[in-house]
Design an enzyme around this catalytic site. Sequence first.
Site, short mmCIF file in Angstrom:
data_model
loop_
_atom_site.label_atom_id
_atom_site.label_comp_id
_atom_site.label_asym_id
_atom_site.label_seq_id
_atom_site.Cartn_x
_atom_site.Cartn_y
_atom_site.Cartn_z
N GLY A 1 4.85 0.59 1.15
CA GLY A 1 4.44 1.45 2.35
C GLY A 1 5.40 2.23 2.96
O GLY A 1 6.39 1.40 3.20
N TYR B 1 1.65 -0.37 -12.11
CA TYR B 1 2.21 0.73 -11.44
C TYR B 1 3.07 0.19 -10.07
O TYR B 1 4.03 0.58 -9.74
CB TYR B 1 1.44 1.73 -11.24
N CYS C 1 -0.14 -1.58 1.37
CA CYS C 1 0.73 -2.02 2.52
C CYS C 1 1.57 -3.40 1.84
O CYS C 1 0.92 -3.93 0.77
CB CYS C 1 -0.07 -2.43 3.49
N ASN D 1 -3.19 -6.34 4.09
CA ASN D 1 -3.00 -5.54 2.67
C ASN D 1 -4.39 -5.81 2.07
O ASN D 1 -4.73 -6.73 1.60
CB ASN D 1 -1.80 -6.08 1.85
N GLY D 2 -5.04 -4.54 1.56
CA GLY D 2 -6.01 -4.58 0.94
C GLY D 2 -7.12 -3.50 1.67
O GLY D 2 -7.00 -2.83 2.50
#
Length: 475
Positions: A44, A262, A18, A118-119
């Site tokens: 996302g 990436y 996210c 996020n995580g």
Amino acid sequence: MLPITSSRSSDGRPTHECGVCGIYNHQDSAKLTYFGLYALQHRGQESAGIVTSDGSKVSIYKNMGLVPEVFSESTIQSLKGHLSIGHVRYSTTGASNITNAQPLMVTHKGITLAVAHNGNLVNSITLRTSMEEKGSIFQTTMDSEVVLHLMARSAHLGLEKALTETFTALKGAYSLLLMTQDTMIAVRDPDGFRPLCLGKLKNGGSGGWIVASETCALDLIEAEYIRDIEPGEVVIFKDGTLTSIFPWPKQSSNFCIFEQVYFARPDSEIFGINVYLARKRMGEILASEAKIDADFVMPFPDSGNYAALGYSQASGIPLEMGVIRNHYVGRTFIQPTQSMRDFNVKVKLNPVRSFLKGKRLIIVEDSIIRGTTGKSRVRALREAGAKEVHMVVSCPPTRHACYYGIDFPSANQLIANNKTIAEIAAYLDLDSLHYLSLEGLVRATGMTDNDFCLACFNGKYPIEPDRSFHKDILG
Ligand code: SF4
């Protein structure tokens, strides 16, 4: 934020997790958050949402889809206030669920609290089970909801103590934003797995701030990058000022190195490192580690673009674009006919046949996860007449699952977990296959291996994960 109902991208590559963006002290906070999320769309694509507050009245809008699909001009205008947080959630090919879209928001004893995360919390199941046994009712199947419950329980302690108590109870990866009617809070876990940066708004407000997952969000709204939110730091934006606290003892960081390989956008500065330059250096180091005689180097756009550039410049082998990408591919629900083999690859990427015929190629990839995508790609090059196909990969073999918020398959679905490099090369029908060494990868970042989480390569998890965890554990 780990969704419980999730699946992988259709091309078998790891999906981005996210992205979060928050604006404090600007009259157009919803619009700036919208543009911040727009820049973070790569993190996302399943859903997007924004919560705003004018100091007392809170507004929220979230829906399934890409940022420009979710929000219209009139929706943004309806989100009033100088304070806002927003979220983009990653795409799925399975069931999409609006209940799990973020930000999540609750009202408890007159205080509204919203979270954008996020995580992935590695102890969320334990915490959630214990809370449910004591009567708590959860609305979603997201680990992030635990944060709201913990904050609500500790609210009587006052803001700073409630934050300390909440985040001391959590284990895992979290770069997140919290918001009440009049306060925005940015939190980064002590390991600093996911990025989070702080910027200053230039126009239209006195002392306005932005917090975002990546610096590319700051660039789009012309905010000035100030610094990263540090691992283990909590920044409270309240009464026009910002206060920084460090509730945990200082420890070494464990930045996710896959962000550099990436996930992050190449125009972002992540963990103080420019991603474009780091990826180019990965290619340069690969060229010194894997010397191959070939006619040209080529990426499969856009996965290995910058490492391919570095490999070409360091090796002296020309860079060519032997595969053309269709930039206008959306989701299709019409199934290809059975004879249309490798449809998912072909619809996006088409080899230039007359150029590839009889050539010896070096393909540069940023990762090989299951190997299914690579197999289709190599087959397309062989069918186009390539004489030799070599592959170099700008990271080491990915052998272990990620428990910190990246949607890798389970370890036994990772091709490098159960095959040797020679076996992978044979499976992909390559003339040769070379991976960047772990030492070479870390060197490309200019930092040391003590700075990073490298668990998906070496299996050394910085925080012991709950290995029984799987995505559907909460139904
Ligand atoms: Fe990143 Fe790999 Fe660590 Fe997950 S296990 S946080 S993908 S380096």
